[in-house]
Scaffold this active site. Sequence first.
Site, PDB file in Angstrom:
ATOM      1  N   THR A  19       8.468  -8.371   5.316  1.00  0.00           N
ATOM      2  CA  THR A  19       8.553 -10.000   5.304  1.00  0.00           C
ATOM      3  C   THR A  19       9.615 -10.575   6.319  1.00  0.00           C
ATOM      4  OG1 THR A  19       7.806  -9.760   2.955  1.00  0.00           O
ATOM      5  CG2 THR A  19       9.384 -12.037   3.418  1.00  0.00           C
ATOM      6  N   SER A  62       5.088  -3.383   3.720  1.00  0.00           N
ATOM      7  CA  SER A  62       5.865  -2.063   3.272  1.00  0.00           C
ATOM      8  C   SER A  62       4.756  -1.369   2.244  1.00  0.00           C
ATOM      9  CB  SER A  62       7.057  -2.395   2.513  1.00  0.00           C
ATOM     10  OG  SER A  62       7.015  -3.440   1.517  1.00  0.00           O
ATOM     11  N   THR A  95      10.431  -5.122   1.644  1.00  0.00           N
ATOM     12  CA  THR A  95      11.148  -4.674   0.405  1.00  0.00           C
ATOM     13  C   THR A  95      10.390  -3.821  -0.700  1.00  0.00           C
ATOM     14  OG1 THR A  95      10.506  -6.601  -0.554  1.00  0.00           O
ATOM     15  CG2 THR A  95      12.727  -6.741   0.781  1.00  0.00           C
ATOM     16  N   ASP A  96       9.126  -4.126  -0.595  1.00  0.00           N
ATOM     17  CA  ASP A  96       8.447  -3.350  -1.975  1.00  0.00           C
ATOM     18  C   ASP A  96       8.642  -1.850  -1.935  1.00  0.00           C
ATOM     19  OD1 ASP A  96       7.386  -5.619  -2.723  1.00  0.00           O
ATOM     20  OD2 ASP A  96       5.324  -5.404  -1.879  1.00  0.00           O
TER      21      ASP A  96
END
Length: 333
Positions: A19, A62, A95-96
Amino acid sequence: MTSAPSSKANIIVVTTGGTIAMAEDQQTKSVRPLSSEALQAVLPYVSDHAKVQMDHYLNIPSPHITPDIMFQISQRAKEWLERPETDGLVITHGTDTLEETAYYLDLVLHFDKPIVVTGAMRSQGELGADGPVNLVNAIRTAAHPRAKGKGVLVVFNDEIHAARWVTKTHTSNVATFRSPSHGPVGYVTKKDILFHQSISKKVQLPHKQPRARVDLIKAAAGTDDCFLRCALDSGAEGIVLEGLGQGNIPPAMLPGVKEALRRNIPIVLVSRCYNGIVQDVYGYEGGGKELKELGVVFSNGLNGQKARIQLIAALNVSKDPEALQEFFEDGII
């Protein structure tokens, strides 16, 4: 008086996507990757702290990250860290799965030079986008002398976390990254980088291509061994079992556990609770004491996704339950 570096450090920023390198498409209203140069705009904001070189390595979301890609990122990081002129490294990431990549790097990269992972919850162009400030703070942290020798760090929302403790706790909040049992190890202020926790000895595993398939299976009320048997039939070489409470499972899962162990497929037990550790306390059917006696490996405070990453890396060394138990006990809490 602050303790900021007296001279500018040479910091490499390796971008991998996520992101932090995306923006909303005005026509489709979906968030999509930007060009690889999207993060260049923040560089003037760190000119007082570091000399920065951007390495636009990957640009992928991710959820597309795999253990093989984690290894590729670690190889790229190693190449930069081995150069004497490199003082520290920042890796941008979605971030995932950020916590998994960060922990993998922590396991296999054995450098005293600072390694910092960061990302963003809000894409570029959104009101309150957090990517630019997270990247600036990550670079500042990587450039700071006190960040040396602390393993891989995750910098988000003005906080510094140890890779082995941090986890994503909210789907969209910019304060999503937390270390439930430990809290942040430091903070980024306007004038300085502050550390208030020491980081104990960590597990170190060989830097080798990850090859083992490891499945993560969660226990819940009344679950049976269906997913365990499916994992075995699909060629799993290791299983991480996310048990209940202190490390217990429904009795109907036991046949699958026993079959895996009979085939010498290691099982690592973690808790679905986000605080605490698993222990061989309960002696009833499916309780932790029975699982320990069967040969299940107990993890020391890791969540399921990180235990999976560690088991994948550890299987490059051994499948022996006693050796694996040492890897999972050593230096986590």
